[in-house]
Scaffold this active site. Structure first.
Site, PDB file in Angstrom:
ATOM      1  N   GLU A  18       0.837  -1.210   0.000  1.00  0.00           N
ATOM      2  CA  GLU A  18       0.000   0.000   0.000  1.00  0.00           C
ATOM      3  C   GLU A  18       0.866   1.251   0.000  1.00  0.00           C
ATOM      4  O   GLU A  18       1.865   1.323   0.726  1.00  0.00           O
ATOM      5  CB  GLU A  18      -0.883  -0.035   1.247  1.00  0.00           C
ATOM      6  CG  GLU A  18      -2.272   0.475   1.022  1.00  0.00           C
ATOM      7  CD  GLU A  18      -3.092  -0.413   0.093  1.00  0.00           C
ATOM      8  OE1 GLU A  18      -3.212  -0.059  -1.097  1.00  0.00           O
ATOM      9  OE2 GLU A  18      -3.597  -1.434   0.545  1.00  0.00           O
ATOM     10  N   HIS A  19       0.454   2.226  -0.791  1.00  0.00           N
ATOM     11  CA  HIS A  19       1.186   3.502  -0.931  1.00  0.00           C
ATOM     12  C   HIS A  19       2.615   3.284  -1.427  1.00  0.00           C
ATOM     13  O   HIS A  19       3.520   4.049  -1.107  1.00  0.00           O
ATOM     14  CB  HIS A  19       1.177   4.296   0.385  1.00  0.00           C
ATOM     15  CG  HIS A  19      -0.161   4.901   0.665  1.00  0.00           C
ATOM     16  ND1 HIS A  19      -0.538   6.132   0.173  1.00  0.00           N
ATOM     17  CD2 HIS A  19      -1.230   4.428   1.344  1.00  0.00           C
ATOM     18  CE1 HIS A  19      -1.784   6.399   0.570  1.00  0.00           C
ATOM     19  NE2 HIS A  19      -2.219   5.379   1.268  1.00  0.00           N
ATOM     20  N   THR A  20       2.800   2.212  -2.168  1.00  0.00           N
ATOM     21  CA  THR A  20       4.101   1.941  -2.777  1.00  0.00           C
ATOM     22  C   THR A  20       4.072   2.213  -4.276  1.00  0.00           C
ATOM     23  O   THR A  20       5.127   2.369  -4.886  1.00  0.00           O
ATOM     24  CB  THR A  20       4.496   0.462  -2.567  1.00  0.00           C
ATOM     25  OG1 THR A  20       3.365  -0.340  -2.946  1.00  0.00           O
ATOM     26  CG2 THR A  20       4.853   0.162  -1.130  1.00  0.00           C
TER      27      THR A  20
ATOM     28  N   GLU B 258      -6.921  10.927 -14.395  1.00  0.00           N
ATOM     29  CA  GLU B 258      -7.247  11.201 -12.984  1.00  0.00           C
ATOM     30  C   GLU B 258      -6.280  12.236 -12.408  1.00  0.00           C
ATOM     31  O   GLU B 258      -6.686  13.154 -11.702  1.00  0.00           O
ATOM     32  CB  GLU B 258      -7.212   9.907 -12.167  1.00  0.00           C
ATOM     33  CG  GLU B 258      -7.652  10.141 -10.731  1.00  0.00           C
ATOM     34  CD  GLU B 258      -8.237   8.932 -10.052  1.00  0.00           C
ATOM     35  OE1 GLU B 258      -8.654   7.978 -10.725  1.00  0.00           O
ATOM     36  OE2 GLU B 258      -8.273   8.950  -8.806  1.00  0.00           O
TER      37      GLU B 258
ATOM     38  N   ASP C  25      -4.536   1.106  -9.416  1.00  0.00           N
ATOM     39  CA  ASP C  25      -5.978   0.877  -9.576  1.00  0.00           C
ATOM     40  C   ASP C  25      -6.362   0.716 -11.045  1.00  0.00           C
ATOM     41  O   ASP C  25      -7.115  -0.185 -11.417  1.00  0.00           O
ATOM     42  CB  ASP C  25      -6.767   2.041  -8.959  1.00  0.00           C
ATOM     43  CG  ASP C  25      -6.425   2.249  -7.497  1.00  0.00           C
ATOM     44  OD1 ASP C  25      -5.772   1.367  -6.903  1.00  0.00           O
ATOM     45  OD2 ASP C  25      -6.805   3.302  -6.951  1.00  0.00           O
TER      46      ASP C  25
ATOM     47  N   LEU D 112     -12.300   1.028  -2.890  1.00  0.00           N
ATOM     48  CA  LEU D 112     -12.305  -0.119  -3.807  1.00  0.00           C
ATOM     49  C   LEU D 112     -12.164   0.328  -5.258  1.00  0.00           C
ATOM     50  O   LEU D 112     -12.488  -0.412  -6.186  1.00  0.00           O
ATOM     51  CB  LEU D 112     -13.593  -0.942  -3.613  1.00  0.00           C
ATOM     52  CG  LEU D 112     -13.787  -1.472  -2.191  1.00  0.00           C
ATOM     53  CD1 LEU D 112     -15.132  -2.171  -2.055  1.00  0.00           C
ATOM     54  CD2 LEU D 112     -12.657  -2.430  -1.800  1.00  0.00           C
ATOM     55  N   SER D 113     -11.715   1.563  -5.444  1.00  0.00           N
ATOM     56  CA  SER D 113     -11.363   2.058  -6.773  1.00  0.00           C
ATOM     57  C   SER D 113     -12.510   2.168  -7.748  1.00  0.00           C
ATOM     58  O   SER D 113     -12.405   1.762  -8.909  1.00  0.00           O
ATOM     59  CB  SER D 113     -10.343   1.126  -7.411  1.00  0.00           C
ATOM     60  OG  SER D 113      -9.109   1.561  -7.112  1.00  0.00           O
ATOM     61  N   SER D 114     -13.604   2.738  -7.270  1.00  0.00           N
ATOM     62  CA  SER D 114     -14.705   2.983  -8.206  1.00  0.00           C
ATOM     63  C   SER D 114     -14.250   3.936  -9.312  1.00  0.00           C
ATOM     64  O   SER D 114     -14.635   3.788 -10.474  1.00  0.00           O
ATOM     65  CB  SER D 114     -15.917   3.547  -7.466  1.00  0.00           C
ATOM     66  OG  SER D 114     -15.536   4.706  -6.763  1.00  0.00           O
ATOM     67  N   SER D 115     -13.374   4.889  -8.974  1.00  0.00           N
ATOM     68  CA  SER D 115     -12.973   5.877  -9.993  1.00  0.00           C
ATOM     69  C   SER D 115     -12.181   5.228 -11.124  1.00  0.00           C
ATOM     70  O   SER D 115     -12.443   5.489 -12.301  1.00  0.00           O
ATOM     71  CB  SER D 115     -12.212   7.050  -9.369  1.00  0.00           C
ATOM     72  OG  SER D 115     -11.132   6.579  -8.611  1.00  0.00           O
TER      73      SER D 115
HETATM   74  C1  GLA Z   1      -5.270   4.850  -3.927  1.00  0.00           C
HETATM   75  C2  GLA Z   1      -4.520   5.238  -5.195  1.00  0.00           C
HETATM   76  C3  GLA Z   1      -3.522   4.146  -5.606  1.00  0.00           C
HETATM   77  C4  GLA Z   1      -2.644   3.734  -4.431  1.00  0.00           C
HETATM   78  C5  GLA Z   1      -3.464   3.470  -3.187  1.00  0.00           C
HETATM   79  C6  GLA Z   1      -2.624   3.223  -1.972  1.00  0.00           C
HETATM   80  O1  GLA Z   1      -6.093   3.753  -4.176  1.00  0.00           O
HETATM   81  O2  GLA Z   1      -5.423   5.463  -6.261  1.00  0.00           O
HETATM   82  O3  GLA Z   1      -2.769   4.577  -6.712  1.00  0.00           O
HETATM   83  O4  GLA Z   1      -1.666   4.709  -4.196  1.00  0.00           O
HETATM   84  O5  GLA Z   1      -4.346   4.538  -2.885  1.00  0.00           O
HETATM   85  O6  GLA Z   1      -1.891   2.053  -2.112  1.00  0.00           O
END
Ligand code: GLA
Length: 366
Positions: A17-19, A147, A159, A106-109
């Site tokens: 995460e956040h990598t 985005e 995502d 959950l990345s709806s965008s």
């Molecule tokens: C959001 C961002 C991703 C990622 C995560 C954290 O979902 O859209 O690119 O950075 O946060 O892992």
């Protein structure tokens, strides 16, 4: 008039995460919740966007490239980026509907962007004249750019990448520096259980961009192109601010955890999977500081329940969801007990979603 429909999935990230925006490793899976976009070409220079979820229709001149600061920026950003990439788009009607919960991490965008891009590209692909640029068009990168430039989110590539490349029954180990990606097994007999805290703290967007800046300045001070290339041995002598040190340490340890997780999954080493997920959550909470009381409560509640292999926050943080790896036979009891425990702790009724690793974007019926 030609008409095409595509659907693209949301995602859950198992670890890493956040990598992604630091050139590191991630391990997401596409989930079986989708956004569907139907694109129809029209002869006028208008882009008409309808969302069933918001029950709204908005109309734009196709030359207008100014973001408006609302949900329409996601599909419009994609439209603008496609045109800039040389895709020949005339006017279009775009109908969007989705079942990826909004604001749940959950990345709806990304699912909107990838479904919209695919349906618009299909309109153009059926023209006689096909610009060769399309063949080399990297859908995930284009959607990420949309985005980044059309909304305020300086998101990484994870995502959009998984919304394009998701695989049934598999997670994808993605190297965000090279975009090299390999399918990774999810041990048999385990289910992916998403627990939505139902909160999304307002500071999420600003804090996300701030974390990204802190990582960039830490990498600069460490003399590496990105935190992907930093090591723990570099930290004590570097002149990092305390927060930069914590952000760097999270990235270094999280990248190692992703690699270890993939190995442990291959060898069905469930105890190690659980430890790595717990360590990832702790690092996101303490070093990266993107968790919140609700996410911590959800993870802590899960850790007491039978059937759990591992639990951690997933996605950007500051609310949203946790991912739980659970023995499949224990899922019915687990979901009930987790919901009850979280409700007791927070007075909020969570949404528990049992999901399956699913395919990336594909054509579907209208
Ligand atoms: C959001 C961002 C991703 C990622 C995560 C954290 O979902 O859209 O690119 O950075 O946060 O892992």
């Amino acid at each position: 008039m030609r008409k095409f429909a595509f659907r693209a999935p949301g995602r859950v990230n198992l670890i890493g995460e956040h990598t992604d925006y630091n050139g590191g490793f991630v391990l997401p899976a596409a989930i079986d919740l989708y956004t569907t976009a139907v694109a129809e070409s029209i002869d006028e220079p208008r882009l008409v966007i309808h969302s069933s979820n918001f029950n709204e229709t908005h109309e734009f001149n196709i030359e207008d490239e100014t973001p408006r600061g609302d949900w329409t920026d996601y599909p419009r950003g994609v439209y603008v980026m496609l045109r800039r990439a040389g895709v020949k788009l005339t006017g279009a009607n775009l109908a969007i509907r989705g079942d990826v919960p909004l604001g749940a991490g959950l990345s709806s965008s990304a699912s909107i962007e990838v479904a919209v891009a695919s349906s618009l590209i299909a309109l153009d692909l059926s023209e006689d004249e096909k610009p060769t640029t399309q063949k080399s068009l990297n859908l995930a990168l284009l959607c990420q750019k949309a985005e980044n430039e059309f909304t305020e989110a300086r998101c990484g590539i994870m995502d959009q990448f998984i919304a394009v490349h998701g695989l049934v029954g598999r997670a994808i180990m993605l190297d965000c520096e090279t975009l090299h990606h390999t399918p990774a097994p999810i041990p048999t007999g385990l289910s992916l259980v998403i627990a939505n805290t139902m909160v999304k703290h307002a500071l999420a967007g600003g804090e996300y961009n701030q974390r990204r800046s802190e990582c960039e300045s830490a990498a600069k001070k460490l003399g590496v192109p990105s935190l992907r290339h930093a090591t723990l041995a570099m930290l004590p002598t570097a002149r990092l601010a305390p927060s930069e040190l914590r952000r760097a340490r999270h990235n270094i340890t999280e990248n190692t955890r992703v690699l270890q997780f993939v190995e442990a999954a291959k060898h069905n080493d469930l105890a190690t999977l659980g430890q790595l997920m717990a360590a990832s959550h702790a690092s996101l909470r303490d070093d990266f500081e993107v968790s919140c009381p609700e996410l911590n409560a959800m993870v802590e509640a899960a850790q007491t329940l039978p059937g759990l292999i591992g639990a951690r926050m997933t996605g950007g943080g500051f609310g949203g969801s946790t991912i739980n790896l659970v023995h499949t036979e224990d899922v019915p009891a687990f979901r009930e007990q987790l919901a009850a425990a979280y409700q007791r702790l927070t007075s909020i009724t969570p949404q528990i979603i049992v999901t399956k690793a699913s395919a990336g974007v594909h054509a579907c019926s209208i």
